[in-house]
Write a protein that holds these residues in place. Structure first.
Motif, PDB file in Angstrom:
ATOM      1  N   LEU A 589       0.838  -1.199  -0.021  1.00 38.14           N
ATOM      2  CA  LEU A 589       0.136  -0.318   0.012  1.00 38.14           C
ATOM      3  C   LEU A 589       0.912   1.103   0.100  1.00 38.14           C
ATOM      4  CD1 LEU A 589      -2.615  -1.145   2.849  1.00 38.14           C
ATOM      5  CD2 LEU A 589      -2.667  -1.439   0.055  1.00 38.14           C
ATOM      6  N   VAL A 590       0.921   2.006  -1.198  1.00 38.46           N
ATOM      7  CA  VAL A 590       1.888   3.249  -1.359  1.00 38.46           C
ATOM      8  C   VAL A 590       0.811   4.371  -1.145  1.00 38.46           C
ATOM      9  CG1 VAL A 590       3.434   4.208  -2.660  1.00 38.46           C
ATOM     10  CG2 VAL A 590       3.252   1.642  -2.882  1.00 38.46           C
ATOM     11  N   GLU A 591       0.897   5.323  -0.270  1.00 38.81           N
ATOM     12  CA  GLU A 591       0.108   6.130   0.252  1.00 38.81           C
ATOM     13  C   GLU A 591       0.812   7.619  -0.102  1.00 38.81           C
ATOM     14  OE1 GLU A 591      -2.601   5.902   3.465  1.00 38.81           O
ATOM     15  OE2 GLU A 591      -1.487   4.331   4.289  1.00 38.81           O
ATOM     16  N   VAL A 592       0.110   8.211  -1.127  1.00 37.60           N
ATOM     17  CA  VAL A 592       0.898   9.530  -1.438  1.00 37.60           C
ATOM     18  C   VAL A 592       2.437   9.432  -1.571  1.00 37.60           C
ATOM     19  CG1 VAL A 592      -1.305  11.051  -1.034  1.00 37.60           C
ATOM     20  CG2 VAL A 592       0.424  10.569   0.995  1.00 37.60           C
ATOM     21  N   GLY A 593       2.980   8.563  -1.887  1.00 41.64           N
ATOM     22  CA  GLY A 593       4.227   8.138  -1.785  1.00 41.64           C
ATOM     23  C   GLY A 593       5.313   8.724  -2.994  1.00 41.64           C
ATOM     24  N   CYS A 594       6.516   9.018  -2.404  1.00 41.87           N
ATOM     25  CA  CYS A 594       7.592   9.657  -3.027  1.00 41.87           C
ATOM     26  C   CYS A 594       8.206   8.515  -3.668  1.00 41.87           C
ATOM     27  CB  CYS A 594       8.689  10.314  -2.055  1.00 41.87           C
ATOM     28  SG  CYS A 594       7.931  11.844  -1.268  1.00 41.87           S
ATOM     29  N   THR A 595       8.038   8.194  -4.942  1.00 40.96           N
ATOM     30  CA  THR A 595       8.635   6.921  -5.557  1.00 40.96           C
ATOM     31  C   THR A 595       9.398   7.214  -6.888  1.00 40.96           C
ATOM     32  OG1 THR A 595       6.450   6.829  -6.877  1.00 40.96           O
ATOM     33  CG2 THR A 595       6.574   5.609  -4.874  1.00 40.96           C
ATOM     34  N   ASN A 596       9.434   8.301  -6.989  1.00 43.66           N
ATOM     35  CA  ASN A 596      10.389   8.832  -8.319  1.00 43.66           C
ATOM     36  C   ASN A 596      11.144  10.173  -7.914  1.00 43.66           C
ATOM     37  OD1 ASN A 596       9.320  10.171 -11.803  1.00 43.66           O
ATOM     38  ND2 ASN A 596      11.310   9.048 -11.050  1.00 43.66           N
ATOM     39  N   GLU A 658       3.558  11.582  -9.505  1.00 46.37           N
ATOM     40  CA  GLU A 658       4.683  10.726  -9.016  1.00 46.37           C
ATOM     41  C   GLU A 658       3.882   9.423  -8.769  1.00 46.37           C
ATOM     42  OE1 GLU A 658       8.625  11.031  -5.975  1.00 46.37           O
ATOM     43  OE2 GLU A 658       7.162  12.550  -6.149  1.00 46.37           O
ATOM     44  N   PRO A 659       2.939   9.195  -7.816  1.00 45.68           N
ATOM     45  CA  PRO A 659       2.422   8.100  -7.704  1.00 45.68           C
ATOM     46  C   PRO A 659       1.731   7.486  -8.671  1.00 45.68           C
ATOM     47  CG  PRO A 659       1.711   9.612  -5.909  1.00 45.68           C
ATOM     48  CD  PRO A 659       2.507  10.322  -6.873  1.00 45.68           C
ATOM     49  N   GLY A 660       1.280   8.283  -9.699  1.00 47.64           N
ATOM     50  CA  GLY A 660       0.607   7.824 -11.237  1.00 47.64           C
ATOM     51  C   GLY A 660       1.716   7.135 -11.714  1.00 47.64           C
ATOM     52  N   LYS A 661       2.830   7.748 -12.062  1.00 49.77           N
ATOM     53  CA  LYS A 661       3.770   7.214 -12.898  1.00 49.77           C
ATOM     54  C   LYS A 661       4.343   5.622 -12.295  1.00 49.77           C
ATOM     55  CE  LYS A 661       7.210   9.543 -14.318  1.00 49.77           C
ATOM     56  NZ  LYS A 661       8.377  10.594 -14.144  1.00 49.77           N
ATOM     57  N   PHE A 662       4.259   5.544 -11.061  1.00 51.80           N
ATOM     58  CA  PHE A 662       4.795   4.258 -10.182  1.00 51.80           C
ATOM     59  C   PHE A 662       3.599   3.271 -10.819  1.00 51.80           C
ATOM     60  CE2 PHE A 662       5.743   1.675  -6.580  1.00 51.80           C
ATOM     61  CZ  PHE A 662       6.996   1.321  -7.113  1.00 51.80           C
ATOM     62  N   ALA A 663       2.458   3.708 -10.615  1.00 55.37           N
ATOM     63  CA  ALA A 663       1.123   2.668 -11.072  1.00 55.37           C
ATOM     64  C   ALA A 663       1.351   2.298 -12.432  1.00 55.37           C
ATOM     65  CB  ALA A 663      -0.132   3.501 -10.754  1.00 55.37           C
ATOM     66  N   ALA A 664       1.629   3.181 -13.307  1.00 59.96           N
ATOM     67  CA  ALA A 664       1.848   3.022 -14.642  1.00 59.96           C
ATOM     68  C   ALA A 664       2.818   2.094 -15.156  1.00 59.96           C
ATOM     69  CB  ALA A 664       2.078   4.230 -15.677  1.00 59.96           C
ATOM     70  N   ILE A 665       4.205   2.219 -14.535  1.00 56.26           N
ATOM     71  CA  ILE A 665       5.185   1.241 -14.754  1.00 56.26           C
ATOM     72  C   ILE A 665       4.933  -0.140 -14.118  1.00 56.26           C
ATOM     73  CG2 ILE A 665       6.584   2.143 -12.812  1.00 56.26           C
ATOM     74  CD1 ILE A 665       9.130   1.801 -14.827  1.00 56.26           C
ATOM     75  N   LEU A 666       4.187  -0.235 -12.952  1.00 58.55           N
ATOM     76  CA  LEU A 666       4.161  -1.586 -12.520  1.00 58.55           C
ATOM     77  C   LEU A 666       3.060  -2.243 -13.233  1.00 58.55           C
ATOM     78  CD1 LEU A 666       4.113  -0.696  -8.548  1.00 58.55           C
ATOM     79  CD2 LEU A 666       5.713  -2.127  -9.636  1.00 58.55           C
ATOM     80  N   GLN A 667       2.099  -1.373 -13.767  1.00 59.55           N
ATOM     81  CA  GLN A 667       0.924  -1.807 -14.435  1.00 59.55           C
ATOM     82  C   GLN A 667       1.413  -2.807 -15.994  1.00 59.55           C
ATOM     83  OE1 GLN A 667      -2.084   0.976 -15.060  1.00 59.55           O
ATOM     84  NE2 GLN A 667      -3.151   0.592 -12.989  1.00 59.55           N
ATOM     85  N   ASN A 668       2.510  -2.128 -16.263  1.00 59.51           N
ATOM     86  CA  ASN A 668       2.869  -2.261 -17.704  1.00 59.51           C
ATOM     87  C   ASN A 668       4.213  -3.168 -17.463  1.00 59.51           C
ATOM     88  OD1 ASN A 668       1.117  -0.725 -18.910  1.00 59.51           O
ATOM     89  ND2 ASN A 668       2.626   0.713 -19.672  1.00 59.51           N
TER      90      ASN A 668
END
Length: 718
Positions: A589-596, A658-668
Motif C-alpha cells: 500500500l503506497v500512500e501519496v508516496g515519493c516513488t520517483n 509521481e504516484p501515477g507514474k509508479f502505478a503506470a510502470i508497475l501495471q505495464n
C-alpha cells in the motif's frame, strides 16, 4: 551534467500475464532518456507529468474509475468504513487545538458522529459551549487548519482549507458580531504561523506566491508580511523575503516567518525548511514599525539547534552538536553565545526531545525511543523536576503560554486511548481532565491485544526497534495477516499513540499491526536520522525488510500474508522494499508516496527535500538519489506483489503524477497475476481533515489488502 533525449516513436504496452485478468486503462510508453552524470535512465512515463494536459487528466480519471470498479465491490469494504465510524463514535466528542485567552477557552472539536472539526468557545472550563465557526458553511469541503485569538480577545484569525489542498485563506472575524471582516490574506500554507501584534491592530503572516500546485512558483519565494487590519492586503509591508532581503541569503525554497516572544521585546525571523536545524534572525520589537527591519543573525545551521524557546532574556535550546542524543542549554538573548552556553540537561543514554514553554517554565521530554518522561524547568531558578504523569508515551502543550502555566498533557499507548491531564506548572497540580476532554468510553482493548516492543538485527547488525500489536488468540504458524508500516525520514520519531479507528478496525480483522522504527527517524537520536538519509538512505528500506523477515521467521505471518505500507516520504521505503524484494510481500500500500526521487526536484515541493535526499546538481548526491528512485528499479517480467497506490488530486506535497507514474510502470511491467491499482481521490490532497474522506480511503486500502491476503470476508462481489 544531465542530458535528456526524447524518442518521437510512440511505444505501446507489451502484453503481460497480469493484463489477461486486469484490463487497465491503456498507458503508452513514450521514452525519454536522461543522462545523470554518465548513468542513463529511461523514463517512459514523463508525459504523465503534465497535469494540465487533457490526455493526462483523462488517464487519471480512467485509472480512478477502474480502481473504484474493483475496490468498491469488495465484500466487507463498507463494513470496514462503518466500523471505523463506530469506533470513532465510541471516543465521543474529540477536541483538537485549545487556546485560552483570559477566562475564555477557544477550541476545535469534532462531535460524536460528525466528520469535521468546528470551532467553539466557552467562558471558564465548565461554561456553556457556543459554536463560533462551522467551516462547512463557508464552502463545501472546507476545514479549519489553525486559528489564533487577538490579545484584546476581540478578533479571531483562522485559516480555511478546501478539499485537503492545504493552501488556505487567512480570514479575520469580529468575535462580538461573529462576522468576518473584509480582510482576506491569501494564499497561505496550512502550517505557517500567524500572530497578532500586542495592540491587536495587525497580524504577521507568511504569504505564498501562488495557490496553484502545478506552478513552478508554488512553495517558492514566500514573503513574511504584516497586515494592518482594515487595510488593503496589497499594501502589506514586507518583513522579510528573498527579494527584499538579499543580505539574508534566503533560498527560493525556504520560507520566512515571524514570531513575537512573550514580552514583545524582540521580533524573531525563522527561515524554515525541511532541515531539522533552525536558522533565524532577530531585531528589537521597535524595528517592526520601520520601513525595513535591520535583521541580525541569531541561530545558524552550524549551531545544530533543533528547537528553541524564549523566556525573558534567555533563549533555551536543544542541540545535537557533538551530542547525538541532544542536550538542553541556554544563553542570553542580549548577547547570545551558542558555543559556550549554560548546560542544563547534558547528553545521556536517553534522547532529549520536544521543547515547549509556558509563562514561567520550559518543558522537555526524555525518551528511550518508546516511553517519554516529561520534565519542567523553572526559567528563573533553573530548578528541574519530573512531572508525575504515568509512564508511557507522553506529550502535551500549553494553553496560554504567554499568560499562564496551564498545560494539557496526554498519556498514550498503542491500544490505549489517550488519558488527558490538566497540569499547572506554578502549583504542580496534576489531575485527570474533566472538561475539554473526550467524553467517550472505549472497551478495554488491552484485554484482546498484545503489544511487544523488541529490537531486530538489520542487514548490518544494527538493532532496529519494532513495535508489534497482535490479537491474543493468533496462532504462531504464519497463517495470520500482518500490516507492517514505517516512515524513516526527517528525524521524525514514531512514538506510541492510540492506533485509532482505522488500524483498530484492521486489528479486528485478525491482522497484526507492526510499526518499524527504522533509520532516518529520530527514535535513537540525531545519528539515527543521519544514518537514514542521503548516502545512507538504503538503511531505511533494508531495516524495513529486516523487520519484515523477522516477522516471517518467527511465524507471526508469512510472505503470502504480509502487507507492506509507506506514506509520503515513506514511499521511498515501501517502493524500494518491493523493488528490492518483490518476493517478500503479498501486498504493498503506497500512500501519496515519493516513488520517483529522480524527478522530485522538478516539482514545486522538490527543492525543499534537498537537505534530506540531496540535489541532482551534485554528482555525488545523484548516485544516492538514483538508489532511492523506485520507478527506475521496476523491471519488466518481474512478479510484483499486489499494489494499491493512493494519491489525492489536490496534493501539494507529493504531486499526483509521481504516484501515477509508479502505478503506470508497475501495471505495464509486472508478470504476476496480482492487481496494481491507482486510487485517485478528487476530494483530497496529501491528507484530509474530513474523517469521512479519510475513512473512505482507508476502507478502500484495507479491503484491497485483506482481499489479496485471502481473508474470506473480503472478496469481489459477483
Amino acid at each position: 551534467m544531465i542530458k535528456k533525449t526524447a524518442f518521437a516513436l510512440l511505444v505501446f504496452i507489451t502484453s503481460q500475464a497480469s493484463q489477461a485478468q486486469y484490463k487497465y486503462p491503456a498507458t503508452p510508453e513514450r521514452p525519454v532518456v536522461e543522462d545523470y552524470f554518465g548513468t542513463k535512465i529511461t523514463d517512459s512515463y514523463r508525459w504523465l507529468e503534465d497535469m494540465n494536459n487533457p490526455e493526462v487528466q483523462k488517464w487519471f480519471k480512467d485509472e480512478s474509475d477502474y480502481t473504484n470498479s474493483i475496490v468498491k465491490t469488495i465484500s466487507g469494504r463498507d463494513a470496514l468504513f462503518n466500523r471505523m465510524k463506530e469506533i470513532q463514535a465510541l471516543s465521543g466528542d474529540q477536541y483538537g487545538t485549545i487556546r485560552q485567552v483570559g477566562d475564555i477557552y477557544y477550541y476545535t472539536k469534532n462531535k460524536k458522529k460528525e466528520n469535521i472539526y468546528k470551532l467553539y468557545f466557552r467562558k471558564n472550563r465548565n461554561g456553556a459551549e457556543i459554536l463560533l465557526l462551522d467551516p462547512s458553511t463557508i464552502t463545501k469541503g472546507a476545514t479549519i487548519t489553525s486559528f489564533n485569538i487577538s490579545p484584546d480577545n476581540k478578533k479571531l484569525a483562522v485559516t480555511i482549507s478546501e478539499d485537503g489542498a492545504e493552501v488556505c485563506d487567512l480570514k479575520i472575524m469580529d468575535l462580538e458580531s461573529k462576522k468576518f471582516l473584509s480582510d482576506k490574506l491569501t494564499p497561505v500554507w496550512s502550517e505557517f504561523p500567524f500572530e497578532f501584534t500586542p495592540d491587536s491592530k495587525a497580524i504577521t503572516y507568511t504569504q505564498m506566491v501562488t495557490r496553484n500546485n502545478t506552478s513552478d512558483d508554488f512553495l517558492k519565494n514566500m514573503k513574511s508580511l504584516i497586515h494592518v487590519i482594515g487595510t488593503d492586503p496589497k499594501t502589506d509591508k514586507i518583513l522579510a523575503s528573498k527579494e527584499n532581503n538579499p543580505e539574508l541569503e534566503i533560498l527560493a525554497a525556504q520560507f520566512p516567518s515571524v514570531k513575537l516572544p512573550d514580552d514583545y521585546s524582540y521580533v524573531i525571523l525563522d527561515i524554515g525548511s525541511t532541515k531539522n536545524e533552525e536558522f533565524s534572525f532577530y531585531a528589537p520589537f521597535s524595528e517592526l514599525g520601520k520601513s525595513k527591519i535591520n535583521w541580525k543573525p541569531l541561530i545558524k545551521y552550524e549551531d545544530e539547534i533543533t528547537d528553541s524557546q524564549i523566556i525573558g532574556d534567555k533563549i533555551f535550546f536543544l542541540t545535537h552538536k557533538n551530542t547525538p542524543n541532544y542536550k538542553l542549554a541556554y544563553t542570553s538573548l542580549k548577547n547570545p553565545d551558542f558555543n559556550n552556553p549554560t548546560i542544563l540537561v547534558p547528553e545521556s543514554n536517553k534522547i532529549v526531545r520536544r521543547l515547549r514553554k509556558s509563562k514561567n517554565f520550559i518543558y522537555y521530554n526524555l525518551s528511550d525511543g518508546i516511553n517519554q518522561e516529561i520534565f519542567q524547568l523553572n526559567a528563573k531558578t533553573l530548578e528541574i523536576k519530573k512531572i508525575p504523569i504515568p509512564a508511557g508515551s507522553n506529550a502535551g502543550y500549553p494553553l496560554s503560554p504567554r499568560y499562564n502555566d496551564d498545560l494539557m498533557l496526554f498519556n498514550n499507548g498503542w491500544v490505549t486511548p489517550s488519558t488527558d491531564y490538566d497540569y499547572n506548572g506554578l502549583t504542580g497540580k496534576l489531575e485527570k481532565s474533566k472538561e475539554l476532554t473526550s467524553n467517550g468510553t472505549f472497551p478495554d482493548f488491552s484485554k484482546d491485544y498484545v503489544v511487544k516492543e523488541i529490537e531486530v538485527p538489520s542487514h548490518d547488525g544494527v538493532m532496529v526497534p519494532l513495535s508489534i500489536i497482535y490479537p491474543k488468540n493468533i496462532k504462531m504458524d504464519g497463517s495470520t495477516s500482518c500490516f507492517i508500516t514505517g516512515y524513516g525520514a526527517y528525524g521524525i520519531s514514531q512514538y506510541p499513540y492510540f492506533v485509532g479507528p482505522s488500524l483498530m478496525t484492521l486489528l479486528e480483522q485478525h491482522t497484526i499491526v507492526a510499526f518499524t522504527h527504522i533509520r532516518g527517524g529520530g527514535e535513537k537520536g540525531n545519528q539515527w536520522h543521519v544514518d537514514g538519509m542521503k548516502a545512507k538512505k538504503p538503511n531505511t528500506w533494508k531495516d524495513f525488510i529486516a523487520c519484515s523477515e523477522y516477522l516471517i521467521k518467527e511465524k507471526y505471518t508469512s510472505k503470502e500474508k504480509l502487507i507492506g505500507n509507506g506514506v509520503s516520504m515513506g514511499g521511498v521505503l515501501i517502493g524500494r522494499a518491493i523493488t528490492e524484494r518483490p518476493d517478500l510481500y503479498k501486498v504493498a500500500l503506497v500512500e501519496v508516496g515519493c516513488t520517483n526521487t529522480l524527478r522530485m526536484e522538478t516539482t514545486p515541493n522538490g527543492p525543499n527535500q534537498i537537505p534530506e535526499i540531496g540535489s541532482l546538481k551534485n554528482e555525488e548526491d545523484v548516485k544516492h538519489i538514483l538508489e532511492m528512485d523506485s520507478q527506475s528499479k521496476v523491471k519488466k517480467g518481474v512478479k510484483y506483489p499486489a499494489v494499491l497506490i493512493r494519491t489525492g488530486i489536490n496534493d501539494p506535497r507529493v504531486t499526483p503524477w509521481e504516484p501515477g507514474k509508479f502505478a503506470a510502470i508497475l501495471q505495464n511491467s509486472t508478470s504476476s497475476d496480482n492487481p496494481v491499482l491507482l486510487h485517485v481521490n478528487y476530494a483530497n490532497g496529501h491528507h484530509s481533515n474530513d474523517l469521512d474522506v479519510t475513512f473512505g480511503d482507508e476502507a478502500d486500502m484495507y479491503a484491497f489488502a485483506l482481499w489479496q491476503v485471502g481473508n474470506t470476508k473480503f472478496q469481489i462481489k459477483p
